[in-house]
Design a protein around this motif. Structure first.
Motif, short mmCIF file in Angstrom:
data_model
loop_
_atom_site.label_atom_id
_atom_site.label_comp_id
_atom_site.label_asym_id
_atom_site.label_seq_id
_atom_site.Cartn_x
_atom_site.Cartn_y
_atom_site.Cartn_z
N ARG A 76 1.02 -1.42 0.38
CA ARG A 76 0.15 0.11 0.29
C ARG A 76 0.83 1.66 -0.17
O ARG A 76 2.03 0.99 0.52
CB ARG A 76 -0.62 -0.33 1.11
N ALA A 77 0.35 2.61 -0.83
CA ALA A 77 1.55 3.43 -0.36
C ALA A 77 1.43 4.67 0.91
O ALA A 77 0.18 4.37 1.42
CB ALA A 77 0.77 4.36 -1.43
N GLU A 78 2.42 4.30 1.29
CA GLU A 78 1.97 5.71 2.54
C GLU A 78 2.25 6.91 2.68
O GLU A 78 2.35 7.49 3.72
CB GLU A 78 3.58 4.43 3.24
N VAL A 86 3.47 10.45 0.26
CA VAL A 86 2.73 11.44 -1.21
C VAL A 86 4.26 12.18 -1.83
O VAL A 86 4.99 13.07 -0.29
CB VAL A 86 1.74 12.10 -1.39
N LEU A 98 4.58 7.35 -3.71
CA LEU A 98 3.68 7.79 -5.04
C LEU A 98 4.06 9.35 -5.32
O LEU A 98 4.19 10.14 -4.66
CB LEU A 98 2.15 7.88 -4.24
N ARG A 127 5.56 4.68 -7.09
CA ARG A 127 4.16 5.04 -7.66
C ARG A 127 4.67 6.11 -8.36
O ARG A 127 5.33 6.82 -7.67
CB ARG A 127 2.57 4.47 -7.08
N HIS A 175 3.21 9.14 -10.98
CA HIS A 175 2.24 9.98 -11.93
C HIS A 175 2.17 11.34 -12.29
O HIS A 175 3.28 12.07 -12.11
CB HIS A 175 1.47 10.70 -10.23
N ARG A 221 -6.29 10.61 -8.86
CA ARG A 221 -4.91 9.65 -8.20
C ARG A 221 -5.22 9.39 -7.11
O ARG A 221 -5.03 8.25 -5.88
CB ARG A 221 -3.26 9.91 -8.84
N LEU A 222 -4.80 10.81 -6.12
CA LEU A 222 -5.07 10.40 -4.41
C LEU A 222 -6.33 10.28 -4.33
O LEU A 222 -6.04 9.26 -3.17
CB LEU A 222 -4.95 11.74 -4.01
N ALA A 265 -7.49 7.67 -5.66
CA ALA A 265 -7.40 6.06 -6.33
C ALA A 265 -7.12 5.68 -5.38
O ALA A 265 -6.95 4.36 -4.87
CB ALA A 265 -7.77 7.09 -7.55
N GLU A 266 -5.95 5.95 -4.98
CA GLU A 266 -4.87 5.29 -4.14
C GLU A 266 -5.86 5.39 -2.54
O GLU A 266 -4.33 5.14 -1.67
CB GLU A 266 -3.62 6.25 -3.72
N PHE A 298 -5.83 8.00 -0.40
CA PHE A 298 -5.16 9.21 0.82
C PHE A 298 -6.09 10.11 0.64
O PHE A 298 -6.53 10.42 1.50
CB PHE A 298 -3.79 9.86 -0.30
#
Length: 207
Positions: free
Chosen positions: A3-5, A7, A163, A181, A183, A194-195, A197-198, A200
């Motif tokens: 999972r993205a943690e 940004v 990300l 990841r 963008h 995108r944020l 969708a991820e 966040f």
């Protein structure tokens, strides 16, 4: 995939518009501006600053080499804040929404040390990152893989959990090769989506 943690924001043309040609088109005939940019490597001069060269000294020394354009080149220093503008308000709102949710937010930017400190006086949000990786301080610039490796080692977050938004494809390509990841930023609306969708932000936060 993890999972993205966190940004990671580029700054120029993501949070602040950076279009020096547009600035010069306002103060001189566009045909003269085109000739000036064709004859001399102003972006190369700026890259030296991004790599850590002193701002005023570098610009003024470069200007002195081109008497025809000297006064105009000096404006790269003297009127720099007019080039690094305006802010992209929606992007700033996204940065602050992430912060409000406790998401780690980093900057990874090609920016001179002197110019970043100056920009912070005009744009307080530049001081709100949890960590700021400034090329002029690190003496490394994107897309050199070393600056990405430095960020990874310093923050301790695995590449697949980062990300990254940047407006330049070559910078994105290196991040992707390292497993980040990514963008490719072409406007805040797509970045907001995108944020969301991820996971966040929610739709309301992303407005």
């Amino acid at each position: 995939m993890a999972r993205a943690e966190a940004v990671v924001f580029d700054i120029g043309n993501v949070l602040i518009e950076w279009q020096p040609e547009r600035f010069y088109d306002r103060i001189m005939a566009p045909a003269d501006r085109q000739r000036m940019f064709a004859e001399i490597d102003l972006h190369g001069m700026n890259e030296a600053v991004d790599k850590g060269a002193p701002f005023q000294e570098t610009v003024y020394a470069f200007a002195a080499r081109y008497p025809e354009w000297e006064d105009k080149i000096r404006l790269w220093h003297d009127n720099w804040i007019d080039m690094a503008s305006p802010v992209i308000p929606h992007s700033v709102r996204l940065l602050r929404a992430l912060k409000a949710r406790g998401v780690p937010v980093f900057a990874l930017t090609n920016f001179g040390d002197d110019t970043y400190a100056f920009a912070e006086l005009h744009y307080p949000f530049l001081g709100e990152f949890d960590r700021a990786y400034i090329s002029g301080r690190l003496k490394l610039t994107k897309p050199d893989p070393a600056i990405y490796a430095y960020l990874e080692a310093d923050c301790g977050i695995a590449p697949p959990a980062l990300l990254f938004a940047d407006d330049r494809a070559e910078n994105i390509a290196v991040a992707e090769a390292r497993g980040w990841r990514t963008h490719l930023f072409d406007g805040p609306e797509g970045w907001a989506a995108r944020l969301v969708a991820e996971g966040f932000l929610n739709e309301e936060d992303a407005q």
